[in-house]
Scaffold this motif. Structure first.
Motif, short mmCIF file in Angstrom:
data_model
loop_
_atom_site.label_atom_id
_atom_site.label_comp_id
_atom_site.label_asym_id
_atom_site.label_seq_id
_atom_site.Cartn_x
_atom_site.Cartn_y
_atom_site.Cartn_z
N ARG A 1 0.82 -1.22 0.00
CA ARG A 1 0.00 0.00 0.00
C ARG A 1 0.85 1.27 0.00
O ARG A 1 0.55 2.20 -0.75
CB ARG A 1 -0.98 -0.01 1.17
N ALA B 1 0.61 3.95 -2.98
CA ALA B 1 0.21 5.32 -2.66
C ALA B 1 1.22 6.33 -3.18
O ALA B 1 0.83 7.38 -3.73
CB ALA B 1 0.03 5.47 -1.15
N ARG B 2 2.50 6.03 -3.06
CA ARG B 2 3.53 6.96 -3.58
C ARG B 2 3.42 7.09 -5.08
O ARG B 2 3.44 8.20 -5.63
CB ARG B 2 4.93 6.47 -3.18
N THR C 1 -0.02 8.82 -6.10
CA THR C 1 -0.08 10.22 -5.68
C THR C 1 0.76 11.09 -6.59
O THR C 1 0.34 12.19 -6.99
CB THR C 1 0.36 10.37 -4.22
N ARG D 1 -7.36 9.41 -4.27
CA ARG D 1 -7.90 8.52 -3.24
C ARG D 1 -8.73 7.40 -3.86
O ARG D 1 -8.68 6.25 -3.40
CB ARG D 1 -8.76 9.32 -2.25
N ILE E 1 -6.35 4.79 -5.28
CA ILE E 1 -5.71 4.03 -4.20
C ILE E 1 -6.70 3.06 -3.57
O ILE E 1 -6.39 1.89 -3.33
CB ILE E 1 -5.13 4.99 -3.14
N ASP E 2 -7.92 3.54 -3.30
CA ASP E 2 -8.91 2.72 -2.61
C ASP E 2 -9.41 1.55 -3.46
O ASP E 2 -9.85 0.53 -2.91
CB ASP E 2 -10.10 3.58 -2.18
N THR F 1 -4.18 -4.56 -3.44
CA THR F 1 -2.95 -4.65 -2.66
C THR F 1 -2.91 -5.91 -1.79
O THR F 1 -1.99 -6.09 -1.00
CB THR F 1 -2.76 -3.41 -1.77
#
Length: 302
Positions: A217, A221-222, A225, A237, A240-241, A245
């Motif tokens: 995760r 995320a990196r 983003t 978001r 990511i969501d 993962t």
């Protein structure tokens, strides 16, 4: 439903030779396709050159751009030649060209091109390139795939529907994971395909972000983003969501898209370690093709 893997070319700091390790490992583990993305005002390696290197490092796996920012290629004849050359290097049927105008204005500023006319530029390029591949102009070499590499189009606009129905093999859906929106657009696409008098049905690919392992995760995320900052925090978001993962999340995405009638699901890497291929393949198990089998559809017929 077939399953492909997307190279982590958008991840900051990725080394190009690492992508070749991904390519070889993806073929060895039985993935159907290898996907290369495109950006200009970013560190993403050039997708056509990347896939040319991958073609030399592999034998069977399909090679797909998802999606190439075609309007940045302002010389259609030169583009037709480059793509035909890659088609010949890869072998008949292996290269699939996913094309789109793109949504990031900075790619066009870097090219000194008008962002507002990118759709018209894409249409003009497609018309000229397909005419060249049909042999209507003396631009060579000719592609080894009859009629040239199959074309796929990204986006969810009326223009995307028109492009797929007039010139395409299929549609490449995005990464936001909204199955309801996916189904709604797919239904519209099937109707438009029939209205255009096309036989059979349009093929559909979708992409899903993934990262697996101990640092899955944070790695995802990196990468997300950084890459999707232009679209705003809400979109970041969402990506990511909806990314996979965990093993359970991978299976959930596969099950959802399989039920939706998808032809191919592509998991796009967000961590650069080639062991990500093995982690994903181990989760997918017998859903992957036998590594010694020549990769088949989605077919490239027009």
């Amino acid at each position: 439903m077939e399953i492909g893997v997307g190279l982590p070319g958008h991840v900051t700091g990725v080394e190009e030779r690492t992508l070749l390790t991904w390519a070889r490992r993806a073929e060895e583990r039985g993935f159907a396709s290898l996907i290369a993305s495109d950006r200009l005002a970013w560190s993403t390696p050039d997708p056509l050159i990347t896939l040319a290197a991958a073609a030399g490092a592999t034998e069977r796996i399909r090679l797909v751009t998802s999606v190439l920012l075609a309007p940045l290629h302002t010389n259609p004849a030169l583009f037709a030649k480059a793509a035909a050359t890659l088609d010949r290097i890869a072998g008949a049927g292996r290269l699939h060209l996913g094309l789109a105008p793109g949504a990031r204005e900075d790619d066009y500023r870097a090219s000194h091109l008008d962002f507002r006319t990118r759709g018209r530029a894409l249409d003009a390029l497609v018309e000229r390139v397909t005419a060249i591949w049909r042999g209507e102009e003396e631009v060579g070499p000719a592609p080894v795939t009859p009629g040239g590499p199959p074309l796929w189009f990204g986006g969810t606009s009326q223009a995307t529907l028109r492009r797929v129905a007039s010139h395409g093999t299929g549609w490449i859906a995005g990464t936001d994971g909204d199955i309801e929106e996916f189904l709604a657009f797919a239904t519209r696409l099937h109707h438009r395909w029939k209205e255009a008098g096309r036989q059979g049905r349009p093929r559909i690919r979708a992409t899903a972000m993934f990262a697996l392992g101990d640092h899955a995760r944070p790695s995802l995320a990196r990468a997300v983003t950084d890459y999707y900052a232009f679209a705003g925090p809400d979109y970041v978001r969402t990506v990511i969501d909806t990314a996979a993962t965990t093993a359970d999340a991978v299976h959930a995405v596969v099950t959802a898209y399989e039920a939706a009638g998808l032809d191919e699901l592509v998991f796009v890497g967000n961590a650069t370690d080639p062991r990500q291929i093995d982690l994903l393949a181990d989760v997918l198990g017998d859903r992957l093709a036998s590594p010694d089998r020549t990769t088949g559809g989605p077919d490239g017929s027009r």
